[in-house]
Design a protein around this motif. Structure first.
Motif, PDB file in Angstrom:
ATOM      1  N   VAL A 111      68.348  14.488   3.753  1.00 20.94           N
ATOM      2  CA  VAL A 111      67.726  14.080   5.171  1.00 20.94           C
ATOM      3  C   VAL A 111      66.462  13.437   5.565  1.00 20.94           C
ATOM      4  O   VAL A 111      66.380  12.519   6.027  1.00 20.94           O
ATOM      5  CB  VAL A 111      67.863  15.655   6.010  1.00 20.94           C
ATOM      6  CG1 VAL A 111      67.050  15.331   7.434  1.00 20.94           C
ATOM      7  CG2 VAL A 111      69.223  16.141   6.101  1.00 20.94           C
ATOM      8  N   ARG A 112      65.593  13.933   4.792  1.00 16.48           N
ATOM      9  CA  ARG A 112      64.032  13.192   4.902  1.00 16.48           C
ATOM     10  C   ARG A 112      64.059  11.768   4.385  1.00 16.48           C
ATOM     11  O   ARG A 112      63.589  10.926   4.960  1.00 16.48           O
ATOM     12  CB  ARG A 112      63.118  13.977   4.151  1.00 16.48           C
ATOM     13  CG  ARG A 112      62.969  15.424   4.752  1.00 16.48           C
ATOM     14  CD  ARG A 112      61.758  16.044   4.224  1.00 16.48           C
ATOM     15  NE  ARG A 112      60.665  15.314   4.216  1.00 16.48           N
ATOM     16  CZ  ARG A 112      59.605  15.123   3.191  1.00 16.48           C
ATOM     17  NH1 ARG A 112      59.833  15.830   2.022  1.00 16.48           N
ATOM     18  NH2 ARG A 112      58.746  14.368   3.289  1.00 16.48           N
ATOM     19  N   ALA A 113      65.027  11.467   3.439  1.00 17.05           N
ATOM     20  CA  ALA A 113      65.127  10.126   2.762  1.00 17.05           C
ATOM     21  C   ALA A 113      65.789   9.228   4.006  1.00 17.05           C
ATOM     22  O   ALA A 113      65.160   8.065   4.241  1.00 17.05           O
ATOM     23  CB  ALA A 113      66.085  10.104   1.545  1.00 17.05           C
ATOM     24  N   PHE A 114      66.654   9.651   4.992  1.00 18.64           N
ATOM     25  CA  PHE A 114      67.095   8.821   6.124  1.00 18.64           C
ATOM     26  C   PHE A 114      66.095   8.753   7.251  1.00 18.64           C
ATOM     27  O   PHE A 114      65.983   7.936   7.924  1.00 18.64           O
ATOM     28  CB  PHE A 114      68.472   9.193   6.419  1.00 18.64           C
ATOM     29  CG  PHE A 114      69.450   8.691   5.220  1.00 18.64           C
ATOM     30  CD1 PHE A 114      70.052   7.508   5.630  1.00 18.64           C
ATOM     31  CD2 PHE A 114      69.856   9.436   4.386  1.00 18.64           C
ATOM     32  CE1 PHE A 114      71.050   6.839   4.654  1.00 18.64           C
ATOM     33  CE2 PHE A 114      70.768   8.805   3.338  1.00 18.64           C
ATOM     34  CZ  PHE A 114      71.331   7.502   3.679  1.00 18.64           C
ATOM     35  N   THR A 115      65.723   9.937   7.749  1.00 19.86           N
ATOM     36  CA  THR A 115      64.714  10.324   8.793  1.00 19.86           C
ATOM     37  C   THR A 115      63.309   9.681   8.467  1.00 19.86           C
ATOM     38  O   THR A 115      62.769   8.914   9.647  1.00 19.86           O
ATOM     39  CB  THR A 115      64.607  11.710   9.060  1.00 19.86           C
ATOM     40  OG1 THR A 115      65.980  12.388   9.094  1.00 19.86           O
ATOM     41  CG2 THR A 115      63.773  11.908  10.472  1.00 19.86           C
ATOM     42  N   GLY A 116      62.667   9.546   7.318  1.00 24.10           N
ATOM     43  CA  GLY A 116      61.398   9.072   7.372  1.00 24.10           C
ATOM     44  C   GLY A 116      61.282   7.436   7.802  1.00 24.10           C
ATOM     45  O   GLY A 116      60.451   7.308   8.741  1.00 24.10           O
ATOM     46  N   PRO A 117      62.079   6.551   7.231  1.00 28.11           N
ATOM     47  CA  PRO A 117      62.146   5.415   7.741  1.00 28.11           C
ATOM     48  C   PRO A 117      62.391   4.896   8.905  1.00 28.11           C
ATOM     49  O   PRO A 117      61.661   4.172   9.872  1.00 28.11           O
ATOM     50  CB  PRO A 117      63.060   4.690   6.621  1.00 28.11           C
ATOM     51  CG  PRO A 117      62.919   5.412   5.302  1.00 28.11           C
ATOM     52  CD  PRO A 117      62.691   6.703   6.066  1.00 28.11           C
ATOM     53  N   ALA A 118      63.485   5.591   9.367  1.00 26.21           N
ATOM     54  CA  ALA A 118      64.000   5.375  10.898  1.00 26.21           C
ATOM     55  C   ALA A 118      62.827   5.653  11.912  1.00 26.21           C
ATOM     56  O   ALA A 118      62.572   4.961  12.852  1.00 26.21           O
ATOM     57  CB  ALA A 118      65.065   6.054  11.160  1.00 26.21           C
ATOM     58  N   TYR A 119      62.257   6.997  11.619  1.00 24.87           N
ATOM     59  CA  TYR A 119      61.172   7.496  12.567  1.00 24.87           C
ATOM     60  C   TYR A 119      59.989   6.633  12.540  1.00 24.87           C
ATOM     61  O   TYR A 119      59.392   6.266  13.486  1.00 24.87           O
ATOM     62  CB  TYR A 119      60.659   8.816  12.065  1.00 24.87           C
ATOM     63  CG  TYR A 119      60.906  10.109  13.220  1.00 24.87           C
ATOM     64  CD1 TYR A 119      60.613   9.935  14.401  1.00 24.87           C
ATOM     65  CD2 TYR A 119      61.656  10.807  12.615  1.00 24.87           C
ATOM     66  CE1 TYR A 119      60.998  10.905  15.355  1.00 24.87           C
ATOM     67  CE2 TYR A 119      61.804  12.120  13.486  1.00 24.87           C
ATOM     68  CZ  TYR A 119      61.771  12.076  15.023  1.00 24.87           C
ATOM     69  OH  TYR A 119      61.983  13.257  15.627  1.00 24.87           O
ATOM     70  N   SER A 120      59.434   6.166  11.295  1.00 26.66           N
ATOM     71  CA  SER A 120      58.489   5.215  11.280  1.00 26.66           C
ATOM     72  C   SER A 120      58.634   3.823  11.820  1.00 26.66           C
ATOM     73  O   SER A 120      57.733   3.243  12.500  1.00 26.66           O
ATOM     74  CB  SER A 120      57.979   5.122   9.579  1.00 26.66           C
ATOM     75  OG  SER A 120      57.457   6.280   9.136  1.00 26.66           O
ATOM     76  N   ALA A 121      59.854   3.467  11.437  1.00 27.96           N
ATOM     77  CA  ALA A 121      60.316   1.954  11.931  1.00 27.96           C
ATOM     78  C   ALA A 121      60.581   2.099  13.724  1.00 27.96           C
ATOM     79  O   ALA A 121      60.325   0.927  14.043  1.00 27.96           O
ATOM     80  CB  ALA A 121      61.273   1.516  11.344  1.00 27.96           C
ATOM     81  N   LEU A 122      60.857   3.183  14.187  1.00 32.19           N
ATOM     82  CA  LEU A 122      61.064   3.323  15.557  1.00 32.19           C
ATOM     83  C   LEU A 122      59.969   3.141  16.552  1.00 32.19           C
ATOM     84  O   LEU A 122      59.689   2.391  17.338  1.00 32.19           O
ATOM     85  CB  LEU A 122      61.839   4.520  16.014  1.00 32.19           C
ATOM     86  CG  LEU A 122      62.121   4.704  17.081  1.00 32.19           C
ATOM     87  CD1 LEU A 122      63.205   3.673  17.823  1.00 32.19           C
ATOM     88  CD2 LEU A 122      63.123   6.274  17.356  1.00 32.19           C
ATOM     89  N   ALA A 123      58.957   3.822  15.857  1.00 34.81           N
ATOM     90  CA  ALA A 123      57.667   3.936  16.973  1.00 34.81           C
ATOM     91  C   ALA A 123      57.131   2.579  17.268  1.00 34.81           C
ATOM     92  O   ALA A 123      56.673   2.442  18.601  1.00 34.81           O
ATOM     93  CB  ALA A 123      56.680   4.941  16.012  1.00 34.81           C
TER      94      ALA A 123
END
Length: 424
Positions: free
Chosen positions: A122-134
């Motif tokens: 889960v964290r493998a997918f969530t981290g890049p998406a969260y960081s790139a979204l901001a």
């Protein structure tokens, strides 16, 4: 004048989602660690149980390591909001699964390790998406402030989460798991409040494998980005002490589950205070040198914690370490985000997350292994001294760090983030 991020509705929803999700995630981590160590101590001595506790970090790191090349590309190709929504739903189910097993009295070490593996995915997918979204939610000139405020959500979550997990678990494990699951549901609901945001155009003229390699190549060629990412990797890998907190709480400081929650919140307290300061007074000069000084302070504070047998001194050392770490996080994330084009932020964020996870989860495994060899105090002391040496070495190997005066890249060729809101 830069728009304050909280004046943007999408960012407010993002912030609330990150706050509740972080509280839930850090609470879940502290509960899992406590349960693993408790089950292990039923049949093992302290050093054997410490090694097993460290393996929880390895169980989370392996899937993240294997998936990172793919997850960065996904974050640059798929709606980042939906990635976070899907992964938040999955981790909520994991928390509910562990809660049911605990309620039935059927919780086992294999179940906890299975949950750790799923959390790693889960964290493998969530981290890049969260960081790139901001960066897509605020104008470029507001990004350093947005990073500080976003870090407040993470750090407040880091304060509240371990305390919530430790204190509620002390009341009853069922109460802890019910609260954690509810917070994940809240994080999911607030993520659905974020309206459409622009997605960078997919590079259809390149093979996906080529695009993946482009992300690693970009990090390798940009020495400032490479220096900030690798410095964090080695320092936290060596000087991470959070994996051993259950050992300190139970067998060194003798403060139990409630004391564990307070200790686990210590770094978050220092980091949150620092993040609040940066949200009001953003750093604007000598950013590279200040980051290097902060990393040394972090290592010294961890060394102090490792040698302490006093609960107040141990807590104070963790608070100082958290404040110093927040300076490093603030500078590092600002430099990475502002020095990376939007269409590549997902892949670069994935590389950054890989090193962060390596330093955190793999660092937990390293801490567990070193504790099994040197004892917990020896392991933390060794890590603190080694982190100081690495920082001094990086200052010499990467003069770009000392030369970084402001966050702005010298060529200013980065793409302006689109935030979907009218400027004032």
């Amino acid at each position: 004048m830069a728009t304050h991020p909280f004046r943007i509705a999408n960012f407010r929803s993002y912030w609330l989602s990150r706050l509740s999700g972080t509280i839930a995630q850090t609470a879940l981590a502290i509960v899992i660690g406590w349960q693993v160590y408790g089950l292990a101590r039923e049949t093992m001595d302290v050093r054997q149980a410490a090694f097993l506790l460290g393996m929880i970090g390895a169980a989370q790191f392996v899937p993240l390591f294997l998936l990172t090349p793919v997850t960065g590309l996904v974050a640059d190709s798929v709606d980042r909001r939906w990635i976070v929504r899907a992964t938040t739903a999955v981790i909520a189910l994991v928390a509910a699964f562990l809660g049911v097993l605990t309620w039935l009295g059927e919780l086992t070490l294999p179940a906890l390790f299975f949950a750790a593996v799923v959390i790693g995915v889960v964290r493998a997918f969530t981290g890049p998406a969260y960081s790139a979204l901001a960066p897509n939610l605020v104008p470029r000139e507001s990004l350093p402030t947005a990073i500080a405020i976003s870090s407040i959500a993470w750090q407040v979550g880091s304060i509240a989460g371990p305390s919530v997990g430790g204190l509620l678990y002390a009341i009853h494990p069922d109460v802890a798991y019910a609260t954690i699951t509810g917070l994940f549901v809240l994080a999911l609901a607030t993520m659905f409040l974020i309206g459409p945001v622009p997605q960078p155009p997919a590079q259809t003229d390149k093979h996906p494998l080529t695009r993946i390699l482009d992300g690693f190549q970009y990090v390798r060629n940009n020495r400032l980005v490479l220096a900030t990412i690798t410095l964090d990797l080695f320092v936290v890998l060596l000087a991470g002490a959070t994996a051993l907190l259950p050992i300190y709480a139970r067998d060194i400081l003798h403060v139990g589950a409630q004391g564990l929650g307070v200790l686990a919140a210590g770094m978050g307290i220092g980091a949150a205070v620092t993040a609040v300061w940066f949200s009001v007074r953003p750093m604007d000069s000598n950013v590279g040198t200040k980051m290097l000084i902060a990393v040394v302070v972090f290592a010294v504070a961890v060394l102090t914690f490792g040698l302490s047998t006093s609960f107040p001194l141990s807590l104070a050392a963790l608070i100082v370490a958290g404040g110093a770490d927040m300076v490093s996080v603030y500078v590092r994330q600002s430099l990475i985000q502002l020095h990376t084009p939007d269409e590549m932020r997902g892949r670069v964020s994935a590389v950054s997350q890989l090193t962060i996870s390596a330093s955190n989860e793999l660092g937990e495994a390293e801490s567990g292994l070193m504790a099994s060899l040197l004892g917990p105090v020896g392991a933390v002391a060794f890590g603190g001294i080694a982190a100081i040496v690495v920082t001094l070495l990086w200052a010499r190997l990467f003069p770009e760090l000392r030369a970084a005066r402001t966050f702005d890249p010298p060529d200013m060729l980065q793409i302006e983030p689109q935030h979907g809101e009218a400027k004032p």
